[in-house]
Design an enzyme around this catalytic site. Structure first.
Site, PDB file in Angstrom:
ATOM      1  N   ASP A  69       0.821  -1.208   0.000  1.00  0.00           N
ATOM      2  CA  ASP A  69       0.000   0.000   0.000  1.00  0.00           C
ATOM      3  C   ASP A  69       0.856   1.259   0.000  1.00  0.00           C
ATOM      4  O   ASP A  69       2.085   1.192   0.140  1.00  0.00           O
ATOM      5  CB  ASP A  69      -0.965  -0.007   1.209  1.00  0.00           C
ATOM      6  CG  ASP A  69      -0.269  -0.343   2.531  1.00  0.00           C
ATOM      7  OD1 ASP A  69       0.974  -0.364   2.564  1.00  0.00           O
ATOM      8  OD2 ASP A  69      -0.971  -0.575   3.529  1.00  0.00           O
ATOM      9  N   ASN A 138      -7.831  -2.022  13.935  1.00  0.00           N
ATOM     10  CA  ASN A 138      -9.221  -2.308  13.530  1.00  0.00           C
ATOM     11  C   ASN A 138      -9.317  -3.553  12.652  1.00  0.00           C
ATOM     12  O   ASN A 138     -10.359  -3.791  12.046  1.00  0.00           O
ATOM     13  CB  ASN A 138      -9.829  -1.089  12.818  1.00  0.00           C
ATOM     14  CG  ASN A 138      -9.130  -0.771  11.493  1.00  0.00           C
ATOM     15  OD1 ASN A 138      -8.196  -1.460  11.099  1.00  0.00           O
ATOM     16  ND2 ASN A 138      -9.590   0.262  10.817  1.00  0.00           N
ATOM     17  N   HIS A 140      -7.516  -4.181   9.917  1.00  0.00           N
ATOM     18  CA  HIS A 140      -7.247  -4.021   8.483  1.00  0.00           C
ATOM     19  C   HIS A 140      -5.948  -4.716   8.090  1.00  0.00           C
ATOM     20  O   HIS A 140      -5.057  -4.931   8.900  1.00  0.00           O
ATOM     21  CB  HIS A 140      -7.272  -2.543   8.051  1.00  0.00           C
ATOM     22  CG  HIS A 140      -6.090  -1.705   8.414  1.00  0.00           C
ATOM     23  ND1 HIS A 140      -6.193  -0.337   8.604  1.00  0.00           N
ATOM     24  CD2 HIS A 140      -4.779  -1.990   8.604  1.00  0.00           C
ATOM     25  CE1 HIS A 140      -4.996   0.155   8.877  1.00  0.00           C
ATOM     26  NE2 HIS A 140      -4.122  -0.823   8.889  1.00  0.00           N
ATOM     27  N   GLU A 145      -9.759  -1.466   4.775  1.00  0.00           N
ATOM     28  CA  GLU A 145     -10.434  -1.138   6.024  1.00  0.00           C
ATOM     29  C   GLU A 145     -11.667  -2.022   6.239  1.00  0.00           C
ATOM     30  O   GLU A 145     -12.157  -2.654   5.294  1.00  0.00           O
ATOM     31  CB  GLU A 145     -10.878   0.343   5.991  1.00  0.00           C
ATOM     32  CG  GLU A 145      -9.730   1.340   5.833  1.00  0.00           C
ATOM     33  CD  GLU A 145      -8.897   1.504   7.103  1.00  0.00           C
ATOM     34  OE1 GLU A 145      -8.877   0.609   7.957  1.00  0.00           O
ATOM     35  OE2 GLU A 145      -8.258   2.567   7.221  1.00  0.00           O
TER      36      GLU A 145
HETATM   37  C1  GLP Z   1      -0.624   0.774   8.442  1.00  0.00           C
HETATM   38  C2  GLP Z   1      -0.325  -0.060   7.205  1.00  0.00           C
HETATM   39  C3  GLP Z   1      -0.524  -1.521   7.449  1.00  0.00           C
HETATM   40  C4  GLP Z   1       0.134  -1.916   8.753  1.00  0.00           C
HETATM   41  C5  GLP Z   1      -0.510  -1.197   9.902  1.00  0.00           C
HETATM   42  C6  GLP Z   1       0.091  -1.534  11.250  1.00  0.00           C
HETATM   43  O1  GLP Z   1      -1.904   1.261   8.497  1.00  0.00           O
HETATM   44  N1  GLP Z   1      -1.072   0.308   6.069  1.00  0.00           N
HETATM   45  O2  GLP Z   1      -0.007  -2.262   6.344  1.00  0.00           O
HETATM   46  O3  GLP Z   1       0.024  -3.302   8.941  1.00  0.00           O
HETATM   47  O4  GLP Z   1      -0.365   0.193   9.678  1.00  0.00           O
HETATM   48  O5  GLP Z   1       1.183  -0.721  11.514  1.00  0.00           O
HETATM   49  P1  GLP Z   1       2.153  -0.897  12.759  1.00  0.00           P
HETATM   50  O6  GLP Z   1       3.030  -2.073  12.410  1.00  0.00           O
HETATM   51  O7  GLP Z   1       2.946   0.368  12.810  1.00  0.00           O
HETATM   52  O8  GLP Z   1       1.317  -1.139  13.930  1.00  0.00           O
END
Ligand code: GLP
Length: 255
Positions: A69, A138, A140, A145
């Site tokens: 992403d 959440n 995702h 989402e």
């Molecule tokens: C973002 C990314 C996700 C990731 C998530 C968790 O929103 N788009 O791909 O898995 O955050 O991030 P973190 O590892 O910083 O908790």
């Protein structure tokens, strides 16, 4: 079917274990197609891959990389773009072929074309052999989402308010400065990967991990669809695994 759960003592240990799986894949298939993830969770995995390249000569030159992403509206050289993240944490330090690194362009003139081209590139590369994932609080995956169709392919998404709040820490703590839109692989794109490894650590992820691994398979928790994939491993620390039923965590192999 069913999720394989592995519990490691720390975020660092999860990272090392995940890096080892990538190394094993590259040794078996040097031209493997690997899906990469961003966020704070996989940082130790990238540090270990860099170490493996520098100290053990792990070769990335023939592999192809796709990122999950990217924020819409951020230039690739914006310090909080996922382009910049991947350069800083991995690509600046290994011998990947720049022509084989694919990250969605959040500044593309036509985002609608950008997502279609990205899907076509994955197909042309022969599909993803191994997809690394994190998880949002959440539930995702990527930026898919809650509510995202399980049939979705790479698309433009309006970020949930909770995601913008979670990620505001990267934008001076201000939700108003956090992008509102993003581009993300779709759920079907992710499910088409031959193998999936999801990383999570910390108690903040415990509820999402429980819903993903043991809740009903529902678009309300996008990661719950992973229960229907036939080769998926969750690599967790004890805090992220704390809400799972003991029947699931008992007897799990501790790497
Ligand atoms: C973002 C990314 C996700 C990731 C998530 C968790 O929103 N788009 O791909 O898995 O955050 O991030 P973190 O590892 O910083 O908790």
């Amino acid at each position: 079917m069913g999720i394989d759960i592995k519990i490691s003592p720390s975020q660092d240990a999860i990272g090392k274990h995940a890096a080892k799986r990538i190394k094993q894949l590259l040794e078996l298939k040097p031209d493997a197609v690997i899906g990469m993830a961003t966020g704070s969770t996989p940082e130790p995995m990238y540090a270990e891959l860099v170490r493996m390249h520098k100290e053990e000569g792990l070769d990335f030159s023939r592999a192809t990389f796709f990122n999950l992403d990217e924020y819409a509206g951020l230039r690739p050289d914006h310090p909080e773009s996922y382009h910049a993240y991947m350069q800083t944490h991995l690509y600046d330090h290994i011998n990947a072929d720049p022509a084989k690194i694919h990250i969605l362009d959040g500044k593309a003139k036509r985002l609608g074309n950008e997502v279609l081209t990205f899907e076509a590139k994955i197909k042309a590369a022969g599909g993803i052999d191994l997809q690394i994932l994190g998880i949002g609080t959440n539930g995702h995956i990527g930026f898919c989402e809650p509510g995202t169709s399980f049939n979705s392919r790479t698309h433009v998404v309006k970020l949930a308010q909770s995601t913008r709040q979670d990620n505001a820490r990267f934008f001076g703590g201000k939700v108003s400065k956090t992008p509102e839109y993003a581009l993300t692989m779709g759920i079907q794109t992710i499910m088409d990967a031959k193998r999936i490894i999801l990383l999570a650590n910390g108690e903040g992820k415990a509820a999402a991990i429980r819903s993903a691994a043991q809740g009903p398979v529902s678009p309300n928790t996008p990661a719950s669809i992973l229960q229907e994939h036939d080769n998926v491993t969750f690599m967790l620390d004890p805090a992220a695994a704390q809400s799972l039923d003991r029947s699931v965590t008992r007897g799990t192999r501790r790497p």
